[in-house]
Write a protein that holds these residues in place. Sequence first.
Motif, PDB file in Angstrom:
ATOM      1  N   ASP A 203       0.777  -1.097  -0.020  1.00  0.00           N
ATOM      2  CA  ASP A 203       0.152  -0.041   0.208  1.00  0.00           C
ATOM      3  C   ASP A 203       0.725   1.226  -0.128  1.00  0.00           C
ATOM      4  N   THR A 204       2.003   1.253   0.903  1.00  0.00           N
ATOM      5  CA  THR A 204       2.542   2.391   0.709  1.00  0.00           C
ATOM      6  C   THR A 204       3.540   2.803  -0.423  1.00  0.00           C
ATOM      7  N   MET A 205       3.861   1.523  -1.054  1.00  0.00           N
ATOM      8  CA  MET A 205       4.575   1.624  -2.231  1.00  0.00           C
ATOM      9  C   MET A 205       3.730   2.270  -3.217  1.00  0.00           C
ATOM     10  N   THR A 206       2.516   1.711  -3.288  1.00  0.00           N
ATOM     11  CA  THR A 206       1.433   2.087  -4.532  1.00  0.00           C
ATOM     12  C   THR A 206       1.328   3.615  -4.243  1.00  0.00           C
ATOM     13  N   GLN A 207       1.302   3.898  -3.024  1.00  0.00           N
ATOM     14  CA  GLN A 207       0.932   5.364  -2.988  1.00  0.00           C
ATOM     15  C   GLN A 207       1.910   6.189  -3.314  1.00  0.00           C
ATOM     16  N   MET A 208       3.170   5.752  -2.719  1.00  0.00           N
ATOM     17  CA  MET A 208       4.505   6.710  -3.177  1.00  0.00           C
ATOM     18  C   MET A 208       4.453   6.748  -4.508  1.00  0.00           C
ATOM     19  N   VAL A 209       4.209   5.853  -5.488  1.00  0.00           N
ATOM     20  CA  VAL A 209       4.621   5.747  -6.775  1.00  0.00           C
ATOM     21  C   VAL A 209       3.490   6.702  -7.551  1.00  0.00           C
ATOM     22  N   ASP A 210       2.179   6.506  -6.981  1.00  0.00           N
ATOM     23  CA  ASP A 210       1.073   7.282  -7.732  1.00  0.00           C
ATOM     24  C   ASP A 210       1.214   8.776  -7.438  1.00  0.00           C
ATOM     25  N   ASP A 211       2.061   8.942  -6.272  1.00  0.00           N
ATOM     26  CA  ASP A 211       2.027  10.495  -5.882  1.00  0.00           C
ATOM     27  C   ASP A 211       3.017  11.040  -6.427  1.00  0.00           C
ATOM     28  N   ARG A 212       4.382  10.166  -6.930  1.00  0.00           N
ATOM     29  CA  ARG A 212       5.158  10.862  -7.626  1.00  0.00           C
ATOM     30  C   ARG A 212       4.821  10.887  -9.075  1.00  0.00           C
ATOM     31  N   MET A 213       3.763  10.254  -9.490  1.00  0.00           N
ATOM     32  CA  MET A 213       3.285  10.228 -11.154  1.00  0.00           C
ATOM     33  C   MET A 213       2.116  11.351 -11.154  1.00  0.00           C
ATOM     34  N   LEU A 214       1.839  12.012 -10.171  1.00  0.00           N
ATOM     35  CA  LEU A 214       1.017  12.989 -10.130  1.00  0.00           C
ATOM     36  C   LEU A 214       1.567  14.516 -10.776  1.00  0.00           C
ATOM     37  N   ASP A 215       2.901  14.556 -10.307  1.00  0.00           N
ATOM     38  CA  ASP A 215       3.751  15.541 -11.167  1.00  0.00           C
ATOM     39  C   ASP A 215       4.762  15.185 -12.052  1.00  0.00           C
ATOM     40  N   ALA A 216       4.549  13.936 -12.653  1.00  0.00           N
ATOM     41  CA  ALA A 216       5.576  13.378 -13.328  1.00  0.00           C
ATOM     42  C   ALA A 216       6.169  14.178 -14.462  1.00  0.00           C
ATOM     43  N   ARG A 217       7.611  13.683 -14.519  1.00  0.00           N
ATOM     44  CA  ARG A 217       8.252  14.703 -15.769  1.00  0.00           C
ATOM     45  C   ARG A 217       8.581  13.646 -16.878  1.00  0.00           C
ATOM     46  N   GLU A 218       8.871  14.329 -17.926  1.00  0.00           N
ATOM     47  CA  GLU A 218       9.093  13.518 -19.185  1.00  0.00           C
ATOM     48  C   GLU A 218       9.928  12.064 -18.944  1.00  0.00           C
ATOM     49  N   ALA A 219      11.073  12.021 -18.018  1.00  0.00           N
ATOM     50  CA  ALA A 219      11.459  10.773 -17.599  1.00  0.00           C
ATOM     51  C   ALA A 219      10.656   9.901 -17.088  1.00  0.00           C
ATOM     52  N   ASP A 220       9.944  10.255 -15.987  1.00  0.00           N
ATOM     53  CA  ASP A 220       9.061   9.495 -15.362  1.00  0.00           C
ATOM     54  C   ASP A 220       7.995   8.724 -16.584  1.00  0.00           C
ATOM     55  N   HIS A 221       7.689   9.474 -17.210  1.00  0.00           N
ATOM     56  CA  HIS A 221       6.794   8.845 -18.287  1.00  0.00           C
ATOM     57  C   HIS A 221       7.274   7.569 -19.144  1.00  0.00           C
ATOM     58  N   LYS A 222       8.663   7.991 -19.599  1.00  0.00           N
ATOM     59  CA  LYS A 222       9.332   7.080 -20.368  1.00  0.00           C
ATOM     60  C   LYS A 222       9.818   5.877 -19.543  1.00  0.00           C
ATOM     61  N   PHE A 223      10.518   5.949 -18.472  1.00  0.00           N
ATOM     62  CA  PHE A 223      10.932   4.913 -17.754  1.00  0.00           C
ATOM     63  C   PHE A 223       9.673   4.251 -16.954  1.00  0.00           C
ATOM     64  N   ILE A 224       8.830   4.602 -16.324  1.00  0.00           N
ATOM     65  CA  ILE A 224       7.747   4.092 -15.590  1.00  0.00           C
ATOM     66  C   ILE A 224       6.765   3.519 -16.643  1.00  0.00           C
ATOM     67  N   THR A 225       5.730   4.768 -16.853  1.00  0.00           N
ATOM     68  CA  THR A 225       4.677   4.556 -17.492  1.00  0.00           C
ATOM     69  C   THR A 225       4.811   3.801 -18.803  1.00  0.00           C
ATOM     70  N   ASP A 226       5.700   4.256 -19.679  1.00  0.00           N
ATOM     71  CA  ASP A 226       5.683   3.816 -21.184  1.00  0.00           C
ATOM     72  C   ASP A 226       6.354   2.173 -21.000  1.00  0.00           C
ATOM     73  N   SER A 227       7.351   2.109 -19.833  1.00  0.00           N
ATOM     74  CA  SER A 227       7.848   1.007 -19.890  1.00  0.00           C
ATOM     75  C   SER A 227       6.908  -0.257 -19.456  1.00  0.00           C
ATOM     76  N   ASN A 228       5.941   0.277 -18.469  1.00  0.00           N
ATOM     77  CA  ASN A 228       4.906  -0.471 -17.835  1.00  0.00           C
ATOM     78  C   ASN A 228       3.878  -1.186 -18.984  1.00  0.00           C
ATOM     79  N   TYR A 229       3.598  -0.247 -19.690  1.00  0.00           N
ATOM     80  CA  TYR A 229       2.502  -0.437 -20.982  1.00  0.00           C
ATOM     81  C   TYR A 229       3.336  -1.737 -21.736  1.00  0.00           C
ATOM     82  N   ASN A 230       4.544  -1.224 -22.395  1.00  0.00           N
ATOM     83  CA  ASN A 230       5.383  -2.284 -22.807  1.00  0.00           C
ATOM     84  C   ASN A 230       5.571  -3.496 -22.361  1.00  0.00           C
ATOM     85  N   TRP A 231       5.979  -3.710 -21.082  1.00  0.00           N
ATOM     86  CA  TRP A 231       6.372  -4.914 -20.524  1.00  0.00           C
ATOM     87  C   TRP A 231       5.196  -5.664 -20.226  1.00  0.00           C
ATOM     88  N   ALA A 232       4.261  -5.102 -19.639  1.00  0.00           N
ATOM     89  CA  ALA A 232       3.137  -5.758 -19.455  1.00  0.00           C
ATOM     90  C   ALA A 232       2.130  -6.383 -20.641  1.00  0.00           C
TER      91      ALA A 232
END
Length: 287
Positions: A203-232
Amino acid sequence: MITRITVLLCVLFPSTLIAEPTVWKAVKAELEYTLMGGDHYGKPHYYPLPDVLTDTFEATDGIIVDLDVMTETEVSVPKGTPSKEFLNQQEQDLLEKFAQKAKIAYVALLNAPPWQAAYQLQITLSKQMGYKTKHGVTLYMLIKAYQENVPVISLSSSQQMADKITSLNQEGLHLLLDTLNNWDDDVRLGECFEKAWLAGDSDTMTQMVDDRMLDAREADHKFITDSNYNWAGQLSDQDLFSSGHYTVILSPSNLYGTYGILAMLKENGFEVTALNEGTFVNCYTLQ
């Protein structure tokens, strides 16, 4: 690990608390994954890993990682524009202070592109804190796989990772500025995230990741969101994985969160359950 996206700094976990990282099972028809969060850097107190992970590994058909660091070693990167072309005098002075702290030649950082300067600073400072590649969970499991002749499957390549970071706007200037301006805050958040990972506090890890993505920068999207869609997508592709049992080791930053790998596998029809119990750590205020 090259940014605060992936460089999660370590803190010694209280020995009085009996807990361990959560190991997950994702099942769909004849296909089963055993998943656990793990990065490329770590500390000795990560070990031993949960029994439920090592026990199931004995019958695995292969290990799946973001990057096989034992074979993926060669990349081609552009020379880039020196950081001094982007930084004002105040920022250069701050860079010099960090260079002294990290014991890196200031001129070398000035002449390196911003993404590379940020990488060198974060890696060097993390190593000073005892955070090392040889203790990383990914490398540990890869060595185990090669020793036991277990097939290794990478979801990405070193070149793909390099292309992501070298294609950032202004050559990753925001990564360098984030390092210079937010290092102490990132250390504190990294300590909390590490505690949550070691305790299996999803729960804590999920909340921390979600909070960081609220003001995500370009690199966050590339290395987290884009990677997640690709890998999943790869993990859910029946042409790639139709049956069998595989062990999956991915960064906790990618595994957890509303748009993390675990959540995406659920959306893609997998039944996802925890194989061991976690413990709450009181280091982050859940919103």
